[in-house]
Design a protein around this motif. Structure first.
Motif, short mmCIF file in Angstrom:
data_model
loop_
_atom_site.label_atom_id
_atom_site.label_comp_id
_atom_site.label_asym_id
_atom_site.label_seq_id
_atom_site.Cartn_x
_atom_site.Cartn_y
_atom_site.Cartn_z
N TRP A 153 0.86 -1.18 0.00
CA TRP A 153 0.00 0.00 0.00
C TRP A 153 0.90 1.23 0.00
O TRP A 153 1.74 1.38 0.89
CB TRP A 153 -0.87 0.04 1.25
N TYR A 154 0.73 2.10 -0.97
CA TYR A 154 1.49 3.35 -1.05
C TYR A 154 0.53 4.50 -0.78
O TYR A 154 -0.34 4.78 -1.59
CB TYR A 154 2.13 3.50 -2.43
N ASP A 155 0.71 5.16 0.35
CA ASP A 155 -0.18 6.25 0.74
C ASP A 155 0.57 7.58 0.60
O ASP A 155 1.45 7.90 1.41
CB ASP A 155 -0.61 6.05 2.19
N PRO A 156 0.25 8.36 -0.44
CA PRO A 156 0.96 9.62 -0.63
C PRO A 156 0.78 10.58 0.54
O PRO A 156 1.65 11.41 0.80
CB PRO A 156 0.37 10.18 -1.93
N ALA A 157 -0.31 10.46 1.28
CA ALA A 157 -0.53 11.34 2.43
C ALA A 157 0.51 11.07 3.53
O ALA A 157 0.79 11.95 4.34
CB ALA A 157 -1.94 11.15 2.98
N ARG A 158 1.07 9.86 3.53
CA ARG A 158 2.11 9.52 4.51
C ARG A 158 3.52 9.66 3.93
O ARG A 158 4.50 9.35 4.58
CB ARG A 158 1.92 8.08 5.00
N GLY A 159 3.60 10.06 2.67
CA GLY A 159 4.90 10.19 2.03
C GLY A 159 5.46 8.87 1.53
O GLY A 159 6.67 8.74 1.31
N ASP A 160 4.60 7.86 1.36
CA ASP A 160 5.06 6.56 0.89
C ASP A 160 5.59 6.66 -0.54
O ASP A 160 5.12 7.47 -1.34
CB ASP A 160 3.91 5.54 0.91
#
Length: 134
Positions: A119-126
Motif C-alpha cells: 500500500w502506497y499512501d501519498p498522504a504519509r509520504g510513501d
C-alpha cells in the motif's frame, strides 16, 4: 491469427520477461473484468493496510519501510527480516484475481503460493525508490 484470437491468447497466457538468474515477470495484457477491484472492494482492501510500517535493515541501519506491506498465505524474508503471513488465505477482495492468475499462469510454471500487497499512501509520504530484489 485474427485479432480476436490473439486477444484471447494474450488473456490466457502471459508474456514472459526474463530477468536472469531464474527470475522472471509474467505480464498479462489484460485481465478478466470480473477480477478488477470495484471502488467498494478497493476501499475495503485499503482499510486493511497495516498502520505500522515494518522495520527493514539496509546498509547496516534499521529503517521504516516507505510503504505498508503484508503477505498472505505464507511468510517471506525481506531486507534480512522474516515476515509472517497475515493469514493463510487471500484477502477476499483479491480472491477473484488470485484465482484467475492461478488458472491462467504460464503452463510451465508452478502454482503461486503467496500474495504480497503493498500500500502506497501519498498522504504519509510513501514511495518506492530504486532498488533490487535480492
Amino acid at each position: 491469427m485474427s485479432g480476436t484470437a490473439l486477444s484471447a491468447a494474450r488473456l490466457r497466457h502471459p508474456r514472459r520477461i526474463d530477468l536472469g538468474g531464474g527470475s522472471w515477470i509474467d505480464v498479462f495484457d489484460t485481465i478478466s473484468p470480473g477480477c478488477r477491484l470495484t471502488r467498494i472492494a478497493f476501499r475495503a482492501l485499503w482499510a486493511k493496510a497495516p498502520t505500522e510500517r515494518n522495520d527493514i535493515r539496509m546498509y547496516g541501519k534499521v529503517l521504516k519501510e516507505a510503504r505498508a506491506t503484508q503477505s498472505f498465505i505464507r511468510g517471506y524474508r525481506y531486507a534480512n527480516v522474516d515476515r509472517p503471513a497475515a493469514s493463510n488465505t487471500v484477502p477476499e477482495e483479491l480472491a477473484p484475481l488470485a484465482a484467475w492468475v492461478q488458472r491462467n499462469r504460464a503452463p510451465d510454471t508452478v502454482a503461486f503460493n503467496q500474495v504480497l500487497v503493498n500500500w502506497y499512501d501519498p498522504a504519509r509520504g510513501d514511495y518506492i525508490g530504486p532498488h533490487s530484489e535480492n
